[in-house]
Design a protein around this motif. Structure first.
Motif, PDB file in Angstrom:
ATOM      1  N   LYS A   1       0.854  -1.179   0.000  1.00  0.00           N
ATOM      2  CA  LYS A   1       0.000   0.000   0.000  1.00  0.00           C
ATOM      3  C   LYS A   1       0.891   1.230   0.000  1.00  0.00           C
ATOM      4  O   LYS A   1       1.891   1.280   0.707  1.00  0.00           O
ATOM      5  CB  LYS A   1      -0.893   0.016   1.238  1.00  0.00           C
ATOM      6  CG  LYS A   1      -1.897  -1.106   1.262  1.00  0.00           C
ATOM      7  CD  LYS A   1      -2.736  -1.034   2.517  1.00  0.00           C
ATOM      8  CE  LYS A   1      -3.689  -2.208   2.560  1.00  0.00           C
ATOM      9  NZ  LYS A   1      -4.465  -2.237   3.819  1.00  0.00           N
TER      10      LYS A   1
ATOM     11  N   ALA B   1      -3.474   3.992  -3.779  1.00  0.00           N
ATOM     12  CA  ALA B   1      -2.805   3.135  -4.754  1.00  0.00           C
ATOM     13  C   ALA B   1      -2.119   1.948  -4.075  1.00  0.00           C
ATOM     14  O   ALA B   1      -1.791   1.986  -2.890  1.00  0.00           O
ATOM     15  CB  ALA B   1      -1.776   3.933  -5.537  1.00  0.00           C
TER      16      ALA B   1
ATOM     17  N   ASN C   1       5.683   3.469 -11.724  1.00  0.00           N
ATOM     18  CA  ASN C   1       4.599   4.062 -12.512  1.00  0.00           C
ATOM     19  C   ASN C   1       4.750   5.577 -12.608  1.00  0.00           C
ATOM     20  O   ASN C   1       3.803   6.329 -12.426  1.00  0.00           O
ATOM     21  CB  ASN C   1       3.238   3.691 -11.922  1.00  0.00           C
ATOM     22  CG  ASN C   1       3.009   2.203 -11.899  1.00  0.00           C
ATOM     23  OD1 ASN C   1       3.501   1.474 -12.760  1.00  0.00           O
ATOM     24  ND2 ASN C   1       2.291   1.730 -10.909  1.00  0.00           N
TER      25      ASN C   1
ATOM     26  N   SER D   1      -2.051   7.493  -0.051  1.00  0.00           N
ATOM     27  CA  SER D   1      -2.737   7.305  -1.321  1.00  0.00           C
ATOM     28  C   SER D   1      -3.549   6.015  -1.252  1.00  0.00           C
ATOM     29  O   SER D   1      -3.336   5.177  -0.384  1.00  0.00           O
ATOM     30  CB  SER D   1      -1.721   7.222  -2.457  1.00  0.00           C
ATOM     31  OG  SER D   1      -2.326   6.836  -3.650  1.00  0.00           O
TER      32      SER D   1
END
Length: 69
Positions: free
Chosen positions: A24, A30, A55, A28
């Protein structure tokens, strides 16, 4: 200073590593999925952390969650 991955393999600047666990992202919603390949890592002053881009986002990963590819 020696920086080692989860298997005890020495890491160097510019190495490619693979994430071994879903992580994790703090602050965020994401998640970095297991198996994500991270290229061109940079070592930090802390032997338990590496700087990288995942990313297209710069972040710090713990070496205990990566293995050298």
């Amino acid at each position: 200073m020696e920086v080692k991955d989860t298997n005890g393999t020495l890491l160097q600047d510019g190495d490619t590593v693979t994430v071994i666990k879903d992580l994790k992202v703090k602050g965020s919603s994401a998640v970095i999925k297991r198996g994500t390949v991270v290229k061109n890592i940079r070592l930090t002053d802390d032997p338990a952390e590496i700087d990288c881009r995942v990313n297209k986002v710069a972040m710090v990963l713990r070496t205990e969650f990566v293995k050298k590819a």
